[in-house]
Design a protein around this motif. Sequence first.
Motif, PDB file in Angstrom:
ATOM      1  N   ALA A  17       0.809  -1.214   0.000  1.00 34.65           N
ATOM      2  CA  ALA A  17       0.000   0.000   0.000  1.00 34.65           C
ATOM      3  C   ALA A  17       0.842   1.263   0.000  1.00 34.65           C
ATOM      4  CB  ALA A  17      -0.933  -0.004   1.212  1.00 34.65           C
ATOM      5  N   GLY A  18       2.055   1.201   0.545  1.00 36.68           N
ATOM      6  CA  GLY A  18       2.918   2.374   0.549  1.00 36.68           C
ATOM      7  C   GLY A  18       3.868   2.432  -0.619  1.00 36.68           C
ATOM      8  N   GLY A  19       4.548   1.327  -0.892  1.00 37.86           N
ATOM      9  CA  GLY A  19       5.581   1.333  -1.915  1.00 37.86           C
ATOM     10  C   GLY A  19       5.083   1.471  -3.333  1.00 37.86           C
ATOM     11  N   TYR A  22      -5.539  13.696  -2.966  1.00 38.59           N
ATOM     12  CA  TYR A  22      -4.768  12.452  -2.971  1.00 38.59           C
ATOM     13  C   TYR A  22      -5.686  11.251  -2.755  1.00 38.59           C
ATOM     14  CZ  TYR A  22      -1.021  15.833  -2.501  1.00 38.59           C
ATOM     15  OH  TYR A  22      -0.175  16.902  -2.706  1.00 38.59           O
ATOM     16  N   PHE A  23      -6.677  11.381  -1.880  1.00 34.60           N
ATOM     17  CA  PHE A  23      -7.648  10.298  -1.720  1.00 34.60           C
ATOM     18  C   PHE A  23      -8.422  10.077  -3.018  1.00 34.60           C
ATOM     19  CE2 PHE A  23      -7.402  10.764   3.016  1.00 34.60           C
ATOM     20  CZ  PHE A  23      -7.175   9.427   3.295  1.00 34.60           C
ATOM     21  N   ARG A  24      -8.836  11.146  -3.669  1.00 35.85           N
ATOM     22  CA  ARG A  24      -9.583  10.990  -4.913  1.00 35.85           C
ATOM     23  C   ARG A  24      -8.744  10.284  -5.971  1.00 35.85           C
ATOM     24  NH1 ARG A  24     -10.580  16.092  -6.987  1.00 35.85           N
ATOM     25  NH2 ARG A  24      -9.925  17.332  -5.191  1.00 35.85           N
ATOM     26  N   ARG A  25      -7.459  10.594  -6.005  1.00 34.80           N
ATOM     27  CA  ARG A  25      -6.572   9.949  -6.981  1.00 34.80           C
ATOM     28  C   ARG A  25      -6.437   8.454  -6.684  1.00 34.80           C
ATOM     29  NH1 ARG A  25      -3.160  11.950 -10.755  1.00 34.80           N
ATOM     30  NH2 ARG A  25      -1.248  10.831 -11.301  1.00 34.80           N
ATOM     31  N   VAL A  26      -6.205   8.132  -5.421  1.00 39.65           N
ATOM     32  CA  VAL A  26      -6.089   6.729  -5.020  1.00 39.65           C
ATOM     33  C   VAL A  26      -7.377   5.978  -5.317  1.00 39.65           C
ATOM     34  CG1 VAL A  26      -5.925   5.204  -3.007  1.00 39.65           C
ATOM     35  CG2 VAL A  26      -4.316   7.116  -3.267  1.00 39.65           C
ATOM     36  N   GLU A  27      -8.505   6.554  -4.944  1.00 41.80           N
ATOM     37  CA  GLU A  27      -9.796   5.886  -5.120  1.00 41.80           C
ATOM     38  C   GLU A  27     -10.100   5.634  -6.592  1.00 41.80           C
ATOM     39  OE1 GLU A  27     -11.440   8.003  -1.036  1.00 41.80           O
ATOM     40  OE2 GLU A  27     -11.985   8.801  -3.009  1.00 41.80           O
ATOM     41  N   ARG A  28      -9.658   6.545  -7.453  1.00 45.10           N
ATOM     42  CA  ARG A  28      -9.830   6.299  -8.895  1.00 45.10           C
ATOM     43  C   ARG A  28      -8.922   5.178  -9.375  1.00 45.10           C
ATOM     44  NH1 ARG A  28      -6.773   7.687 -12.987  1.00 45.10           N
ATOM     45  NH2 ARG A  28      -5.667   9.358 -11.899  1.00 45.10           N
ATOM     46  N   GLU A  29      -7.674   5.206  -8.946  1.00 42.46           N
ATOM     47  CA  GLU A  29      -6.704   4.204  -9.404  1.00 42.46           C
ATOM     48  C   GLU A  29      -7.143   2.783  -9.054  1.00 42.46           C
ATOM     49  OE1 GLU A  29      -4.089   4.426 -11.242  1.00 42.46           O
ATOM     50  OE2 GLU A  29      -3.433   6.509 -11.187  1.00 42.46           O
ATOM     51  N   ILE A  30      -7.731   2.606  -7.859  1.00 41.28           N
ATOM     52  CA  ILE A  30      -8.084   1.252  -7.427  1.00 41.28           C
ATOM     53  C   ILE A  30      -9.595   1.006  -7.437  1.00 41.28           C
ATOM     54  CG2 ILE A  30      -5.957   1.005  -6.091  1.00 41.28           C
ATOM     55  CD1 ILE A  30      -7.568   1.553  -3.557  1.00 41.28           C
ATOM     56  N   ASN A  31     -10.338   1.942  -8.042  1.00 40.89           N
ATOM     57  CA  ASN A  31     -11.786   1.775  -8.263  1.00 40.89           C
ATOM     58  C   ASN A  31     -12.551   1.521  -6.956  1.00 40.89           C
ATOM     59  OD1 ASN A  31     -13.843   1.774 -10.367  1.00 40.89           O
ATOM     60  ND2 ASN A  31     -14.238  -0.330  -9.732  1.00 40.89           N
ATOM     61  N   VAL A  32     -12.388   2.388  -5.994  1.00 40.82           N
ATOM     62  CA  VAL A  32     -13.129   2.247  -4.737  1.00 40.82           C
ATOM     63  C   VAL A  32     -14.608   2.504  -5.003  1.00 40.82           C
ATOM     64  CG1 VAL A  32     -13.445   3.148  -2.408  1.00 40.82           C
ATOM     65  CG2 VAL A  32     -11.134   2.883  -3.348  1.00 40.82           C
ATOM     66  N   ALA A  61       7.344   5.270   3.574  1.00 41.92           N
ATOM     67  CA  ALA A  61       5.985   5.352   3.012  1.00 41.92           C
ATOM     68  C   ALA A  61       5.255   4.041   3.270  1.00 41.92           C
ATOM     69  CB  ALA A  61       6.042   5.651   1.519  1.00 41.92           C
ATOM     70  N   ASP A  62       4.865   3.825   4.499  1.00 47.21           N
ATOM     71  CA  ASP A  62       4.069   2.642   4.838  1.00 47.21           C
ATOM     72  C   ASP A  62       3.333   2.923   6.138  1.00 47.21           C
ATOM     73  OD1 ASP A  62       5.912   2.210   6.943  1.00 47.21           O
ATOM     74  OD2 ASP A  62       7.105   0.824   5.745  1.00 47.21           O
ATOM     75  N   GLY A  63       2.691   1.910   6.700  1.00 47.97           N
ATOM     76  CA  GLY A  63       1.903   2.113   7.900  1.00 47.97           C
ATOM     77  C   GLY A  63       2.709   2.533   9.111  1.00 47.97           C
ATOM     78  N   SER A  64       4.016   2.353   9.090  1.00 50.86           N
ATOM     79  CA  SER A  64       4.820   2.713  10.255  1.00 50.86           C
ATOM     80  C   SER A  64       4.810   4.211  10.529  1.00 50.86           C
ATOM     81  CB  SER A  64       6.255   2.214  10.080  1.00 50.86           C
ATOM     82  OG  SER A  64       6.922   2.919   9.048  1.00 50.86           O
ATOM     83  N   ASN A 112     -10.034   0.644   8.648  1.00 54.26           N
ATOM     84  CA  ASN A 112      -9.034   0.004   7.799  1.00 54.26           C
ATOM     85  C   ASN A 112      -8.111   1.061   7.180  1.00 54.26           C
ATOM     86  OD1 ASN A 112     -11.706  -1.314   7.914  1.00 54.26           O
ATOM     87  ND2 ASN A 112     -10.606  -3.033   7.013  1.00 54.26           N
ATOM     88  N   PRO A 113      -6.780   0.867   7.232  1.00 61.58           N
ATOM     89  CA  PRO A 113      -5.860   1.959   6.893  1.00 61.58           C
ATOM     90  C   PRO A 113      -5.322   1.980   5.469  1.00 61.58           C
ATOM     91  CG  PRO A 113      -4.643   0.230   7.970  1.00 61.58           C
ATOM     92  CD  PRO A 113      -6.088  -0.242   7.908  1.00 61.58           C
ATOM     93  N   GLN A 114      -5.718   1.041   4.592  1.00 60.42           N
ATOM     94  CA  GLN A 114      -4.966   0.923   3.348  1.00 60.42           C
ATOM     95  C   GLN A 114      -4.986   2.189   2.500  1.00 60.42           C
ATOM     96  OE1 GLN A 114      -5.931  -2.045   0.460  1.00 60.42           O
ATOM     97  NE2 GLN A 114      -8.114  -1.626   0.431  1.00 60.42           N
ATOM     98  N   ILE A 115      -6.139   2.876   2.369  1.00 60.04           N
ATOM     99  CA  ILE A 115      -6.092   4.050   1.494  1.00 60.04           C
ATOM    100  C   ILE A 115      -5.526   5.275   2.210  1.00 60.04           C
ATOM    101  CG2 ILE A 115      -7.889   3.187  -0.039  1.00 60.04           C
ATOM    102  CD1 ILE A 115      -9.772   5.303   1.128  1.00 60.04           C
ATOM    103  N   THR A 116      -5.477   5.261   3.544  1.00 57.16           N
ATOM    104  CA  THR A 116      -4.710   6.298   4.238  1.00 57.16           C
ATOM    105  C   THR A 116      -3.243   6.185   3.875  1.00 57.16           C
ATOM    106  OG1 THR A 116      -6.229   6.524   6.114  1.00 57.16           O
ATOM    107  CG2 THR A 116      -3.923   7.090   6.511  1.00 57.16           C
ATOM    108  N   ILE A 117      -2.710   4.966   3.914  1.00 57.71           N
ATOM    109  CA  ILE A 117      -1.306   4.747   3.562  1.00 57.71           C
ATOM    110  C   ILE A 117      -1.066   5.113   2.104  1.00 57.71           C
ATOM    111  CG2 ILE A 117       0.495   2.992   3.337  1.00 57.71           C
ATOM    112  CD1 ILE A 117      -0.953   1.491   5.659  1.00 57.71           C
ATOM    113  N   MET A 118      -1.977   4.728   1.212  1.00 51.15           N
ATOM    114  CA  MET A 118      -1.823   5.044  -0.206  1.00 51.15           C
ATOM    115  C   MET A 118      -1.853   6.541  -0.461  1.00 51.15           C
ATOM    116  SD  MET A 118      -4.195   2.133  -1.996  1.00 51.15           S
ATOM    117  CE  MET A 118      -3.827   0.384  -1.856  1.00 51.15           C
ATOM    118  N   ALA A 119      -2.752   7.250   0.223  1.00 55.45           N
ATOM    119  CA  ALA A 119      -2.843   8.699   0.036  1.00 55.45           C
ATOM    120  C   ALA A 119      -1.586   9.399   0.536  1.00 55.45           C
ATOM    121  CB  ALA A 119      -4.077   9.239   0.746  1.00 55.45           C
TER     122      ALA A 119
END
Length: 539
Positions: free
Chosen positions: A59-61, A162-172, A495-498, A507-514
């Motif tokens: 999700a980060g890398g 950044y959330f909008r970009r991530v959500e488009r890329e992975i079709n949320v 760039a990860d959950g750490s 659930n944190p995955q799109i927070t990490i992606m954003a």
Amino acid sequence: MSPVSPADAPVPAVRDTGDAAYTDGRGTFHPRERRLVAGRTLAGETILTVDACVIGSGAGGAPVAKELAEGGMRVAILEEGDWHESAGFTARPGEMATRLYRDAAQLITVGVPPIPLPLGRAVGGTTLINSGTCFRTPAHVLDHWQREFGLTDLTPAALDPYFRRVEREINVSRVPAELAGASARLVLEGAAKLGLSAGHLFRNAKGCVGSGVCAFGCPTGAKQHTGITYVPRAWAAGATTYTGVTVRRIEHRGGRVTEVVGRTAGGGTLRVRCRHAIVACGTLLTPGLLRASGLGTRSGELGRNLSIHPASAARAVFDEDLDPWVGVPQSAYIDALQDEGIMFEGISGPPDQAAMSTPRSGPEHRDLMAAVRRTASFGVMVHDTGRGSVHRHLGRTIVRYDLHPDDAARFQRGMAVLADVFFAAGAREVVVPLAGVPTLRGGDTGPLAAARIRPRDVSAMAFHPLGTARAGADPAHSVVGPDLAVHGIEGLHVADGSVVPSSLGVNPQITIMALSTRLAFHLLGQPAPEHEPVPTAIA
């Protein structure tokens, strides 16, 4: 002819997130070539020179690698796990756990109680085997980060592009009711009768048919994990992924990064000379790499402040056949107790998964498994109060974590509400994973209310480790700064959950992606992608 960057392609002003967006599998991206090198083929010494070396493809890398490559940087992605084809996912939990999970899904915390903490180990990282649930960072959490950690730029408005970009890329998009499964249907019916806020979840899926095995690799390729979204986009922009590479250290000289050194599965050494190194090994592994490299240790916070989002599930037996393995395993939620730090999310799967997680033994376990077709399950997740730590010992990652008594009380509260929901939906009996609480029958939750639940009485798992290299404005109390740069060293970012400084409660995955996407735009010197489409609805 070079491929067109998504940043240059026309983007609609509004993005549909309804049933059609979730079930339509058309339009997935396939690169012209797979820029993929297997580490088992690399013996001796291999030297690369790139602009950016990204360590990890989860999700980060993967997002930062894709954005940097599309921005014109030469990028190498190093991944310890392997590349797996969707067609090779067999839907058999035991078989897939050994292939896709770190330590065959047997990584367990040291503490009271011991808590399994499953992580992915493959191209795509944990996004390959997670539930796919997507929540933006809650506003109250961002407020806490601003007050407590000085992260004043991380506001809902600033992160929105950044959330909008991530959500488009992975079709949320939202799970349709017809794919949600019988467990979700019954829970939503029960919640409605009790007047509890609930609904269907948003997930990163495209063309989902409800195979029911999200946690063991989606056999249809519908789950839009980073291995089939961001990584192929990175390839198309010129990045290369090296699998089977375990990074040992990050070399530095004169206060800046010089190269990343790894051991290949073929017994060789891979040296990646770079201007930027982005560590995205995950919350449990990033501290070990930084410490082995003599980096990130100034504040004494490295490896500390671990939150893990403890979770458990109750089971309820009904009169009707439910076939709980049919449909999306995590498709619905109840958020009525979110202010108390309790979130309810669906959980189901194939019978062998249920056999491993049903909290009984002997004849009771046998009887519950005999009724598995008529059994619904649902999860309770706790926004944890306790904090743990992670360190390396004799080559192994050791996770120390004790469940806080307040969190045990939250589990008791959550299980009581969930039992009421099940009974309101018509359940005959409810089994909760709390030691000393008998099977509940006839709508009577009295035995649960009367129980004295201690941390050791809770049977839990955890899925969202965060915080072991937390971000903050003050170098004395954080490992990375607001821009995710490791304090005291140039060219090194995490760039990860750490870096996530506290538990999210979701659930944190799109927070990490954003956050990863934001980092990439920062490194490229680009403004936020304000042109991204606005979703018709979002969690």
